[in-house]
Motif scaffolding. Structure first.
Motif, PDB file in Angstrom:
ATOM      1  N   TYR A 115      38.211  19.517  54.204  1.00 40.68           N
ATOM      2  CA  TYR A 115      39.182  19.621  55.154  1.00 40.68           C
ATOM      3  C   TYR A 115      39.126  20.164  56.519  1.00 40.68           C
ATOM      4  CZ  TYR A 115      41.102  18.696  50.286  1.00 40.68           C
ATOM      5  OH  TYR A 115      41.327  18.073  49.017  1.00 40.68           O
ATOM      6  N   GLY A 116      37.722  20.121  56.702  1.00 38.59           N
ATOM      7  CA  GLY A 116      37.311  20.672  58.284  1.00 38.59           C
ATOM      8  C   GLY A 116      37.382  22.243  58.159  1.00 38.59           C
ATOM      9  N   ALA A 117      37.606  23.024  57.104  1.00 39.79           N
ATOM     10  CA  ALA A 117      37.242  24.555  57.496  1.00 39.79           C
ATOM     11  C   ALA A 117      36.116  24.708  58.163  1.00 39.79           C
ATOM     12  CB  ALA A 117      37.492  25.238  55.878  1.00 39.79           C
ATOM     13  N   ILE A 118      35.981  25.997  58.934  1.00 39.67           N
ATOM     14  CA  ILE A 118      34.725  26.253  59.456  1.00 39.67           C
ATOM     15  C   ILE A 118      33.935  27.400  58.899  1.00 39.67           C
ATOM     16  CG2 ILE A 118      35.556  25.435  61.859  1.00 39.67           C
ATOM     17  CD1 ILE A 118      36.036  28.554  62.264  1.00 39.67           C
ATOM     18  N   GLY A 119      34.518  28.196  57.805  1.00 41.24           N
ATOM     19  CA  GLY A 119      33.881  29.116  57.202  1.00 41.24           C
ATOM     20  C   GLY A 119      34.838  29.449  55.805  1.00 41.24           C
ATOM     21  N   VAL A 120      34.182  30.215  54.963  1.00 44.80           N
ATOM     22  CA  VAL A 120      35.110  30.552  53.672  1.00 44.80           C
ATOM     23  C   VAL A 120      34.614  32.053  53.307  1.00 44.80           C
ATOM     24  CG1 VAL A 120      34.739  30.361  51.172  1.00 44.80           C
ATOM     25  CG2 VAL A 120      35.085  28.361  52.451  1.00 44.80           C
ATOM     26  N   ILE A 121      35.700  32.693  52.925  1.00 42.92           N
ATOM     27  CA  ILE A 121      35.702  34.223  52.413  1.00 42.92           C
ATOM     28  C   ILE A 121      36.333  33.932  50.893  1.00 42.92           C
ATOM     29  CG2 ILE A 121      36.674  36.424  52.487  1.00 42.92           C
ATOM     30  CD1 ILE A 121      37.474  35.905  55.390  1.00 42.92           C
ATOM     31  N   VAL A 122      35.627  34.649  50.119  1.00 47.35           N
ATOM     32  CA  VAL A 122      36.014  34.249  48.668  1.00 47.35           C
ATOM     33  C   VAL A 122      36.100  35.981  48.094  1.00 47.35           C
ATOM     34  CG1 VAL A 122      35.007  33.807  46.362  1.00 47.35           C
ATOM     35  CG2 VAL A 122      34.367  32.287  48.244  1.00 47.35           C
ATOM     36  N   ARG A 123      37.040  36.117  47.393  1.00 47.66           N
ATOM     37  CA  ARG A 123      37.399  37.408  46.846  1.00 47.66           C
ATOM     38  C   ARG A 123      36.238  37.659  45.787  1.00 47.66           C
ATOM     39  NH1 ARG A 123      42.253  39.988  45.340  1.00 47.66           N
ATOM     40  NH2 ARG A 123      41.890  41.265  43.463  1.00 47.66           N
ATOM     41  N   SER A 124      35.724  38.657  45.558  1.00 50.14           N
ATOM     42  CA  SER A 124      34.745  39.035  44.889  1.00 50.14           C
ATOM     43  C   SER A 124      35.181  38.795  43.419  1.00 50.14           C
ATOM     44  CB  SER A 124      34.164  40.465  44.743  1.00 50.14           C
ATOM     45  OG  SER A 124      33.340  40.679  46.015  1.00 50.14           O
ATOM     46  N   LEU A 125      34.338  38.470  42.825  1.00 49.41           N
ATOM     47  CA  LEU A 125      34.331  38.114  41.150  1.00 49.41           C
ATOM     48  C   LEU A 125      34.229  39.397  40.267  1.00 49.41           C
ATOM     49  CD1 LEU A 125      32.860  34.319  40.788  1.00 49.41           C
ATOM     50  CD2 LEU A 125      35.386  35.148  40.955  1.00 49.41           C
ATOM     51  N   SER A 126      35.159  40.183  40.252  1.00 51.12           N
ATOM     52  CA  SER A 126      35.235  41.439  39.589  1.00 51.12           C
ATOM     53  C   SER A 126      36.490  41.761  38.627  1.00 51.12           C
ATOM     54  CB  SER A 126      35.143  42.631  40.677  1.00 51.12           C
ATOM     55  OG  SER A 126      35.208  43.754  40.047  1.00 51.12           O
ATOM     56  N   SER A 127      36.255  42.429  37.676  1.00 52.82           N
ATOM     57  CA  SER A 127      37.250  42.863  36.983  1.00 52.82           C
ATOM     58  C   SER A 127      37.840  44.099  37.227  1.00 52.82           C
ATOM     59  CB  SER A 127      36.777  43.103  35.466  1.00 52.82           C
ATOM     60  OG  SER A 127      35.796  42.063  34.909  1.00 52.82           O
ATOM     61  N   TYR A 128      37.618  44.582  38.389  1.00 46.35           N
ATOM     62  CA  TYR A 128      38.149  45.848  38.974  1.00 46.35           C
ATOM     63  C   TYR A 128      38.360  45.783  40.289  1.00 46.35           C
ATOM     64  CZ  TYR A 128      35.857  47.410  34.638  1.00 46.35           C
ATOM     65  OH  TYR A 128      35.661  47.126  33.432  1.00 46.35           O
ATOM     66  N   LYS A 129      39.269  46.537  40.470  1.00 46.57           N
ATOM     67  CA  LYS A 129      39.748  46.643  42.158  1.00 46.57           C
ATOM     68  C   LYS A 129      39.270  47.918  42.652  1.00 46.57           C
ATOM     69  CE  LYS A 129      43.571  46.955  45.310  1.00 46.57           C
ATOM     70  NZ  LYS A 129      44.837  46.900  45.635  1.00 46.57           N
ATOM     71  N   ASP A 130      38.002  47.492  43.568  1.00 46.71           N
ATOM     72  CA  ASP A 130      37.198  48.472  44.026  1.00 46.71           C
ATOM     73  C   ASP A 130      36.701  48.053  45.511  1.00 46.71           C
ATOM     74  OD1 ASP A 130      35.014  47.056  43.278  1.00 46.71           O
ATOM     75  OD2 ASP A 130      34.572  48.147  41.453  1.00 46.71           O
ATOM     76  N   GLY A 131      35.818  48.638  46.031  1.00 42.91           N
ATOM     77  CA  GLY A 131      35.153  48.458  47.242  1.00 42.91           C
ATOM     78  C   GLY A 131      33.899  47.744  47.369  1.00 42.91           C
ATOM     79  N   VAL A 132      33.461  47.024  46.028  1.00 40.56           N
ATOM     80  CA  VAL A 132      32.224  46.728  45.872  1.00 40.56           C
ATOM     81  C   VAL A 132      32.247  45.151  46.082  1.00 40.56           C
ATOM     82  CG1 VAL A 132      30.299  46.263  44.090  1.00 40.56           C
ATOM     83  CG2 VAL A 132      31.848  48.591  44.135  1.00 40.56           C
ATOM     84  N   VAL A 133      31.197  44.834  46.876  1.00 43.14           N
ATOM     85  CA  VAL A 133      31.178  42.961  47.215  1.00 43.14           C
ATOM     86  C   VAL A 133      30.085  42.682  46.000  1.00 43.14           C
ATOM     87  CG1 VAL A 133      31.702  43.151  49.762  1.00 43.14           C
ATOM     88  CG2 VAL A 133      29.263  43.694  48.963  1.00 43.14           C
ATOM     89  N   HIS A 134      30.559  41.318  45.827  1.00 44.10           N
ATOM     90  CA  HIS A 134      29.838  40.805  44.627  1.00 44.10           C
ATOM     91  C   HIS A 134      29.189  39.398  45.194  1.00 44.10           C
ATOM     92  CE1 HIS A 134      31.522  42.784  40.817  1.00 44.10           C
ATOM     93  NE2 HIS A 134      32.218  43.199  41.930  1.00 44.10           N
TER      94      HIS A 134
END
Lengths: 457, 457
Positions: free
Chosen positions: A187-206
């Motif tokens: 659909y013409g997006a120029i980039g993507v951000i994905v929520r980390s696939l984690s079972s926890y709410k924290d500051g760690v990037v996956h």
């Protein structure tokens, strides 16, 4: 006549009971050795601390190949060899930057990002755009090109915390990472951000791999932490005009030569019948790859070491296989199955450990009903060790290509609650693995391989 | 007549099946709430990070009493109150020193020591002496006064790593700490060193209480880490003349006033029938007391909070009890039972969580056979959540005094593999607790309390 039949029946029963007792006694020895004199933990220390992250094609991956070859030679397995395989060679690059810009409330503020595996980089100019937050591909399609074109798509569907099996929760969210960039690009997006696939709410990037589709532009893609995803979502709610900037320098190079590493103990009675136990040697670059999947590798080597330590000579040939390139290509698993077919090898079972070095709870099997029943019939032998979950359906990515040859595949099941805290992150390190849990896993795998060796599937 | 009986039977069966489905559905709601909106983890964060270690008689213990009182008030439980109880007030003192001296190989070298709880200090002059290593009290008796007099006894029997239930391994080694100083003093020892009660070989020191016997000199006693214990043992083997010096300043003060904290939801049908769910609020001073037993406390509060969040009005009165002084006196548990008897309270069950905030695997019960059978009959309702271990025998230290009133006591059983890595150490902190495991524990406890509330025991 009746008496003879009764006697035969009693004899059969006595033999069966004796067999069960003999098996229970040997399994006890396996666990004793693993818990009192196990070597899986020290192997894992070396693999994670002395070698570290080992993405396919990296020098560390080559070091891991050589280390596991030498380790299995040192243990005196009958044969140790390499299977050459060409693997993708993706590199993250040195610099990764992320930043909210033009926020009404905060102006400009940094947000940690990490490039998805296999993704293209933005280059030094970065990618800047407004954000469109979506939960799934249907919502993306409904918004369509008129809304999405020229923007950055923010996939923000969480893993469902209510699911007891966190791998099910992962499956329910992972298409955002695997196919999100391709779907958004349509659909013409120029980039993507994905929520980390984690079972926890924290500051760690996956991190983790994304797979670009054919005939669709390859757009850069990054993950942010779950805490930042919630923060960004709240911010967007009040301030939909804000923009996001990210810069990545990842790139895919030419394929390079790497290897699966195989060590085996030859069977005494049926040397042509092969039982595989394995894990994958490659890991993401960000981490030490301790749970994913250093644990599975050292447990597989430990299975054979336990047999040698206990002077057990298997009837069938037992192979420990360190597969290469599970994370971003599965080339090792495919190559292994290809060579098995080429060489007319007869595999009677394949077991993979690729769900972390956590507390063992059971096994899952994909195969015929009779093969499944056989596995389920052994369940009671594992109850003294806390394994109660014997399931139909299971396996592992690396052994899945063997299914086309009708090989029954078995997945080792450790408890899954903690896995998606560490998965594909910088904190998947040696310290995140508990020694006794790792050892109990190795012992459980060895006990199952022993039973398959004794009775087939 | 037969037809009527048959119809009645079918009706009964249908009611039972409907009951099972209703229970399964409500239990599902409990787990959903605990996993998606649970508050146990944030409560534990406060208790460990904002209050920290809370040994009986310390200001932190007082803070924990006030915090848990306020927390339960905030949740709107029907009644929240304190039960005054006098508790021991032992203090470690600021300085703890340990040192090998006169070693042929190393000369003098420091070894980390920590005073056993309740132990007397050496004072500024310290204790210096040769070491006699023993594995058990029998060996001690065989060596006798002629060998032991004037020396420091070094108790060095490890926990058996082969035992799957690490609490059994702990029981098999813990008399060294609990009675070692008294036993050694009988033969004229001047001090005691105890190998830390740990399932792991590492550099972490584990404290824990010792109990001096009557009419025996109180001699100072410290623990050293398992790694140092092995090191020291090897060193002694080649160099039995070496000496050890340690200095501690611990002392027992006068008893001080403290409290059990009780919060309750009044029963709608049988308000006089009380079900207790609890943990102990005190911890060792060295640690944040996260697994031992902050986890049990916040889980107990969470049980009542879950009921309120789900608008469940219990038939019977449910009490969350934070017991004081489990670690070095059990005064809170004794006081609770004493008051229950005095007030003619009818307790129908007591559940304790004091084995850490780890993955739930089951429950154990001490009571009549019919009470045990009732609990075991509910096991299948817990299988979807991974709990398969329902056992005869169980309880908890704080609820054990209720046994004299024939109250059935139930122990919550999380997996035990990791517990004795953290137990009584500086690393028993918030970071050692996994959120989902803690939440699953709270949900499992709430599910069981719900069933007891519905059907009694």
């Amino acid at each position: 006549m009746k008496r003879i039949m009764l006697l035969s029946l009693l004899l059969l029963l006595a033999t069966a009971v004796h067999g069960q007792e003999k098996d229970a006694a040997f399994i006890r020895k396996i666990y004793d050795e693993a818990l009192a004199k196990g070597e899986s933990y020290e192997m894992l220390r070396y693999l994670t601390k002395n070698i570290g992250g080992r993405l396919s094609g990296s020098p560390q991956a080559a070091a891991a190949v050589e280390w596991s070859r030498q380790q299995m030679m040192t243990y005196g397995f009958d044969t140790v060899y390499l299977q050459p395989v060409m693997v993708p060679h993706w590199e993250r690059g040195e610099v990764e930057k992320g930043r909210i810009v033009n926020s009404k409330k905060y102006g400009s503020m940094p947000i940690e990002v990490t490039a998805l595996g296999n993704s293209v980089g933005t280059g030094p100019k970065g990618t800047l755009g407004r954000l469109i937050e979506v939960k799934d591909f249907q919502q993306l399609a409904e918004l369509g090109e008129k809304t999405i074109k020229g923007k950055i798509v923010f996939f923000n569907r969480p893993m469902d915390p209510r699911l007891l099996d966190t791998f099910s929760a992962y499956s329910g969210a992972s298409n955002q990472r695997g196919s999100g960039p391709t779907e958004a690009a349509k659909y013409g997006a120029i980039g993507v951000i994905v929520r980390s696939l984690s079972s926890y709410k924290d500051g760690v990037v996956h991190t983790g791999s994304t797979n670009y589709g054919l005939n669709v532009p390859k757009i850069p893609a990054v993950a942010i932490s779950t805490a930042d995803a919630d923060f960004l979502s709240d911010l967007l709610h009040d301030d939909p005009e804000l923009q996001f900037y990210f810069e990545t320098h990842s790139q895919m190079h030419e394929d390079v030569l790497s290897y699966n590493v195989v060590g085996e103990i030859k069977g005494t009675q049926f040397p042509d019948e092969i039982i595989v136990v394995g894990g994958h040697l490659d890991s993401w670059d960000l981490s030490e790859g301790a749970h994913d999947d250093g644990a599975g590798c050292v447990q597989s080597i430990e299975v054979l070491r336990l047999f040698k330590a206990l002077n057990y000579r298997p009837k069938r040939t037992i192979r420990a296989v360190m597969f290469m390139n599970e994370e971003n290509g599965l080339r090792g698993g495919r190559k292994y199955a290809e060579l098995a077919a080429e060489n007319n090898e007869k595999h009677i079972a394949a077991l993979e450990s690729d769900r972390g070095g956590f507390l063992p709870v059971g096994f899952g099997i994909t195969g015929t009903e009779s093969q499944q029943n056989k596995l389920l019939g052994w369940a009671s032998l594992f109850e003294p060790y806390g394994l109660f979950q014997f399931k139909r359906g299971g396996g592992g990515a690396d052994i899945s290509p063997l299914r086309t040859q009708d090989v029954p595949t078995i997945g080792y099941l450790p408890d899954s609650q903690r896995y998606f805290k560490y998965h594909h992150t910088p904190i998947d390190n040696f310290e995140a693995v508990n020694q006794r849990e790792l050892e109990l896993g190795a012992a459980s795998m060895a006990a199952l391989i022993y039973l398959i060796d004794q009775y087939g599937l």
